[in-house]
Design a protein around this motif. Structure first.
Motif: not given
Lengths: 204, 203
Positions: A155-175
């Motif tokens: 929360s302090e670094r500005g990573i909100d729920k949308k960013a977390k979902e973005g990261i998870l999508k990237l993980v799902e797609a690439l790894l």
């Protein structure tokens, strides 16, 4: 006189790109276990007594690069480690085999070098610390709760729920997805079933 | 979890190995010296490669050749904050002990197990205690049936070699990793398989 030999471990080109990326850890998770009174910042070398033989001084550079689990697994594979039951042929020690067994159960066994370099390139947008990218590659979180233990103060670094979902999508797609570690009970049941089938086949 | 470290050391190649090619003999001597040993930088796992070899002098009174070698090794050294998956090994009243196969001294002390919890004597194993986490109405057990337990590294310590030890003390551990399982996503993997975020405002 003699340089590094290419038939041991990775050749210089392969894998060093990623070493350079991760070794410059800018995050708070810096590799500072060495007590600072031993560190000689000026020369970037530590002189100390190794606990094995206290009368020896071993000069060293403690951190020449961080390795992902995949790179260590790749190193062991390139030396000939494998899953066969007779493990005497390849020049791999018992400890290295234990490491190999451990790594084969982590997501590292389904990754390749292209996958992880691609992933770390695309992570640039999310402004993650190098240590967090390393964690994500090694653990391959599949849900927000798994990601929560890796990200520090999102929360302090500005990573909100949308960013977390973005990261998870990237993980799902690439790894690629990790191997399924079978429960011990299931294995035993499978074996007894096969045994029974074999018995019936022989009887026929 | 793993790092490369570059070291420089004087290596003595015993006379019996002098018929082998030089690199093989030096690698053999290095493996004997460093593998599976804990240095201040961590547990040495593997020799990555040799960068340079110098010397080859035979000192008086000795049949072996001594070389000054610069080489790189793969060291197991987790950083603070790294999340690692391990297996359950044993537990007692002080906390849990987890194992990584090649490294068995990962301890999770009692304060770092999620509260509220309680410790009860294990019904299956007379000598062991079992830890149970109570969350709401459910109770979650930490024992041998957990396939993988994720923990986050809190601290790594290298206790000094003890000069005296009691008879039945545990074997000396030169490197001890302290971990925590008191956070979202940590602990046995089966705990988090089917769960939903409590509130969206948590972010």
């Amino acid at each position: 006189m003699r340089g590094a030999l290419p038939n041991w471990g990775l050749t210089k080109g392969k894998g060093n790109w990623f070493h350079a990326l991760v070794s410059s850890l800018a995050s708070r998770h810096d590799q500072n276990y060495i007590p600072t009174n031993f560190l000689d910042h000026h020369k970037n070398r530590t002189y100390l007594f190794s606990p094995i033989t206290s009368d020896k001084t071993v000069r060293m550079k403690a951190n020449a690069g961080t390795l992902t689990n995949f790179e260590v697994l790749d190193l062991l594979n390139s030396r000939g480690a494998s899953n066969d039951t007779t493990r005497v042929i390849a020049p791999i020690t018992t400890l290295e085999y234990k490491v190999y067994d451990y790594l084969m159960e982590t997501p590292a066994c389904t990754q390749t070098l292209e996958i992880i370099t691609n992933f770390s390139d695309q992570c640039e947008d999310f402004k993650l610390a190098k240590a967090e990218i390393l964690n994500i590659i090694n653990i391959r979180p599949s849900s927000t709760v798994n990601l929560a233990s890796i990200l520090e103060e999102p929360s302090e670094r500005g990573i909100d729920k949308k960013a977390k979902e973005g990261i998870l999508k990237l993980v799902e797609a690439l790894l690629p997805s990790p191997p399924i570690v079978e429960a011990r009970g299931e294995n035993e049941e499978e074996e007894t079933e096969e045994g029974e089938q074999l018995a019936t086949a022989v009887l026929r | 979890m793993f790092c490369l470290s570059e070291l420089e050391d004087t290596v003595r190649v015993p006379p019996s190995d002098l018929n082998l090619p030089l690199e093989v003999a030096i690698k053999k001597a290095l493996q004997k010296l460093f593998l599976d040993k804990v240095l201040s930088i961590g547990l040495c796992v593997s020799i990555y490669g040799i960068k340079s070899i110098e010397g080859g002098f035979v000192l008086p009174g000795d049949g072996a050749a001594t070389y000054k070698v610069v080489f790189r090794i793969v060291v197991f050294r987790p950083f603070v904050g790294e999340v690692i998956a391990a297996k359950f090994k044993e537990s007692d009243s002080n906390g849990l002990r987890l194992t990584l196969g090649f490294f068995e001294d990962v301890y999770v002390p009692a304060p770092l197990i999620p509260t509220p919890n309680r410790c009860e004597p294990d019904p299956y194993n007379r000598n062991q205690m079992r830890w149970v986490w109570k969350y709401g109405d459910d109770e979650f057990i930490i024992d041998d049936s957990c396939q993988q337990i994720k923990f986050r590294v809190e601290n790594i310590s290298y206790p000094p070699v003890p000069t005296e030890r009691a008879e039945d003390a545990k074997p000396f551990a030169p490197m001890v990793v302290t971990g925590t399982i008191d956070d979202d996503g940590l602990g046995p993997v089966s705990w988090w398989e089917a769960c939903a975020p409590i509130s969206d405002a948590e972010d």
